[in-house]
Design a protein around this motif. Structure first.
Motif, PDB file in Angstrom:
ATOM      1  N   PHE A  23       0.830  -1.206   0.000  1.00 46.02           N
ATOM      2  CA  PHE A  23       0.000   0.000   0.000  1.00 46.02           C
ATOM      3  C   PHE A  23       0.864   1.255   0.000  1.00 46.02           C
ATOM      4  N   ARG A  24       1.877   1.284   0.853  1.00 44.95           N
ATOM      5  CA  ARG A  24       2.743   2.472   0.912  1.00 44.95           C
ATOM      6  C   ARG A  24       3.477   2.676  -0.412  1.00 44.95           C
ATOM      7  N   HIS A  25       3.924   1.586  -1.014  1.00 47.19           N
ATOM      8  CA  HIS A  25       4.653   1.675  -2.285  1.00 47.19           C
ATOM      9  C   HIS A  25       3.752   2.224  -3.392  1.00 47.19           C
ATOM     10  N   LEU A  26       2.532   1.727  -3.479  1.00 55.00           N
ATOM     11  CA  LEU A  26       1.610   2.185  -4.519  1.00 55.00           C
ATOM     12  C   LEU A  26       1.165   3.622  -4.271  1.00 55.00           C
ATOM     13  N   THR A  27       1.029   3.994  -3.002  1.00 51.66           N
ATOM     14  CA  THR A  27       0.681   5.374  -2.671  1.00 51.66           C
ATOM     15  C   THR A  27       1.782   6.330  -3.115  1.00 51.66           C
ATOM     16  N   GLU A  28       3.019   5.937  -2.889  1.00 53.70           N
ATOM     17  CA  GLU A  28       4.144   6.764  -3.330  1.00 53.70           C
ATOM     18  C   GLU A  28       4.168   6.868  -4.851  1.00 53.70           C
ATOM     19  N   VAL A  36      -4.997   6.357  -3.023  1.00 51.60           N
ATOM     20  CA  VAL A  36      -5.125   4.936  -3.340  1.00 51.60           C
ATOM     21  C   VAL A  36      -6.241   4.335  -2.494  1.00 51.60           C
ATOM     22  N   ALA A  37      -7.218   3.743  -3.171  1.00 51.04           N
ATOM     23  CA  ALA A  37      -8.284   3.008  -2.490  1.00 51.04           C
ATOM     24  C   ALA A  37      -7.955   1.526  -2.544  1.00 51.04           C
ATOM     25  N   ALA A  38      -8.225   0.822  -1.458  1.00 53.74           N
ATOM     26  CA  ALA A  38      -7.938  -0.610  -1.387  1.00 53.74           C
ATOM     27  C   ALA A  38      -9.176  -1.411  -1.778  1.00 53.74           C
ATOM     28  N   ILE A  39      -9.026  -2.259  -2.789  1.00 54.71           N
ATOM     29  CA  ILE A  39     -10.095  -3.180  -3.154  1.00 54.71           C
ATOM     30  C   ILE A  39      -9.981  -4.393  -2.235  1.00 54.71           C
ATOM     31  N   ALA A 222      -3.560   0.087 -14.350  1.00 51.76           N
ATOM     32  CA  ALA A 222      -3.526   1.477 -14.793  1.00 51.76           C
ATOM     33  C   ALA A 222      -2.530   2.292 -13.977  1.00 51.76           C
ATOM     34  N   LEU A 223      -2.534   2.100 -12.666  1.00 53.33           N
ATOM     35  CA  LEU A 223      -1.595   2.840 -11.821  1.00 53.33           C
ATOM     36  C   LEU A 223      -0.157   2.514 -12.191  1.00 53.33           C
ATOM     37  N   ARG A 235      -8.226   2.709  -7.780  1.00 53.79           N
ATOM     38  CA  ARG A 235      -8.742   1.564  -7.033  1.00 53.79           C
ATOM     39  C   ARG A 235      -7.806   0.376  -7.262  1.00 53.79           C
ATOM     40  N   CYS A 236      -6.989   0.077  -6.267  1.00 52.76           N
ATOM     41  CA  CYS A 236      -5.976  -0.975  -6.415  1.00 52.76           C
ATOM     42  C   CYS A 236      -6.435  -2.270  -5.756  1.00 52.76           C
TER      43      CYS A 236
END
Length: 387
Positions: A23-28, A36-39, A222-223, A235-236
């Motif tokens: 989560f932190r990596h994708l947010t960065e 970032v929303a968590a699916i 997409a991200l 939405r990850c």
């Protein structure tokens, strides 16, 4: 590590720190302007809804996306009022009260959907926060463009709807980001073009109705591969759990696989050349073979097709699967494993020493996708947490 589950039984191990890292990596990667929303639908892709949501929440996640009302209410009860919860699948009338009274945001995707909610809310004097969904190539949930503009007018003038978001979904976000890479078979569809069309629609809608909206079309693929898709929210799903949306293992995306699936050897025996293994007697050993029996099978979500292509890890060595996979047992070739004994760990997914079986590899053997591997194995096998 918990010892409540015997090592001989099939089990799932989930590393909460790996989930938080992802989560932190994708947010960065998303940048400061994109949240970032968590699916976490389908039991957080088999990783455990409560365990995973808590890990993401502690890492800073404040927006969660679910498919069912049950999931939404569960999150509200366990994570409290400071999170936003988006239910992406339409609700039936019997679900309306639970959604509305728990502060759940609802995706609206059809005229029938909007009319049902409008009638129910009006009778009770309640309001609902909604995200309007436009279909951009899935042919599934969502308004077509002409219907969308008509429904947008209805939503905008209605006092019972709090219109907060504009959303869509990309059907092929793992494809090449090159806008010139057009496939004739897809009717000139590319992710980049659809993102640009969504951007134009969002601009038109916000200008026409004079309100800013939370815009989101991006998913994990997409991200990672289409920076232009990073609007207000992404939405990850799959990437949060450490898998590559393209189905390619070890591609340097900076993600950590959070799930491991293990069992144990419950018997070891020596078979003579020509002996058969498993139901149907359709596998014969070609030489004297040391065979291990592990307590896992298709009842645990381990695909029967893996009997033809798959392997497991024992003491850091790859061992082929012999014969058909049974409901609760598999047989594996221990010929190259020195010192194997009853009780040894059998790894079906994850690392053992320097070797690893990735979810992408397991999916390829089974002729499926990582999503199905996660939800099949994670949903059926007993779970414990790897600390």
């Amino acid at each position: 590590m918990s010892t409540l589950i015997p090592d001989s039984l099939a089990r799932v191990e989930i590393n909460a720190e790996d989930l938080a890292h992802n989560f932190r990596h994708l947010t960065e990667l998303a940048g400061g302007a994109t949240e970032v929303a968590a699916i976490v639908k389908s039991d957080a892709y088999g990783h455990g809804l409560l365990l995973s949501s808590r890990a993401f929440h502690e890492a800073g996640c404040r927006v969660f996306c679910v498919a069912s009302t049950e999931e939404a209410v569960f999150l509200r009860e366990h994570l409290g009022p400071d999170i936003r919860i988006l239910k992406m699948v339409p609700s039936l009338p019997e679900e309306y009260e639970a959604v509305a009274t728990n502060g759940i945001e609802q995706a609206l995707a059809s005229e029938e959907d909007r009319r049902g909610w409008q009638s129910w809310l009006s009778e009770r004097g309640l309001k609902l926060s909604v995200h309007l969904k436009v279909d951009r190539g899935m042919g599934r949930l969502g308004f077509s463009y002409p219907d969308f503009m008509r429904e947008a007018e209805e939503i905008a003038k209605s006092p019972i709807f709090n219109w907060v978001g504009l959303m869509s979904h990309l059907p092929a976000s793992e494809e090449s980001p090159d806008p010139s890479a057009v496939s004739v078979d897809r009717n000139d569809y590319t992710t980049t073009r659809e993102v640009n069309r969504f951007r134009l629609l969002a601009k038109e809608v916000e200008s026409l109705f004079g309100r800013p909206l939370v815009k989101h079309i991006g998913n994990s693929g997409a991200l990672l591969f289409h920076p232009e898709s990073r609007f207000d929210l992404v939405r990850c799903g799959l990437a949060l759990y450490g898998a590559d949306p393209r189905g390619q293992a070890g591609t340097g995306l900076g993600l950590r696989p959070a799930m491991a699936v293990r069992s144990g050897l419950v018997q070891i025996r020596a078979l003579d050349k020509g002996a058969t293994v498993g139901y149907g007697r359709d596998y014969r050993v070609r030489q004297p073979t040391r065979v291990g029996v592990a307590a896992v099978g298709y009842a645990d979500g381990f695909f029967r097709r893996l009997a033809e292509y798959g392997c497991v890890l024992v003491r850091g060595q790859r061992c082929g699967i012999l014969g058909r996979i049974s409901m609760n047992l598999i047989s594996v070739d221990l010929s190259d494993v020195e010192g194997a004994r009853m009780g040894d760990t059998v790894t079906l997914l994850g690392a053992d020493g320097d070797e690893r079986i990735s979810v992408e590899e397991l999916a390829r053997w089974a002729g499926t996708i990582p999503y199905e591997v996660f939800t099949s194995l994670g949903g059926l096998i007993r779970r414990r947490v790897a600390i």
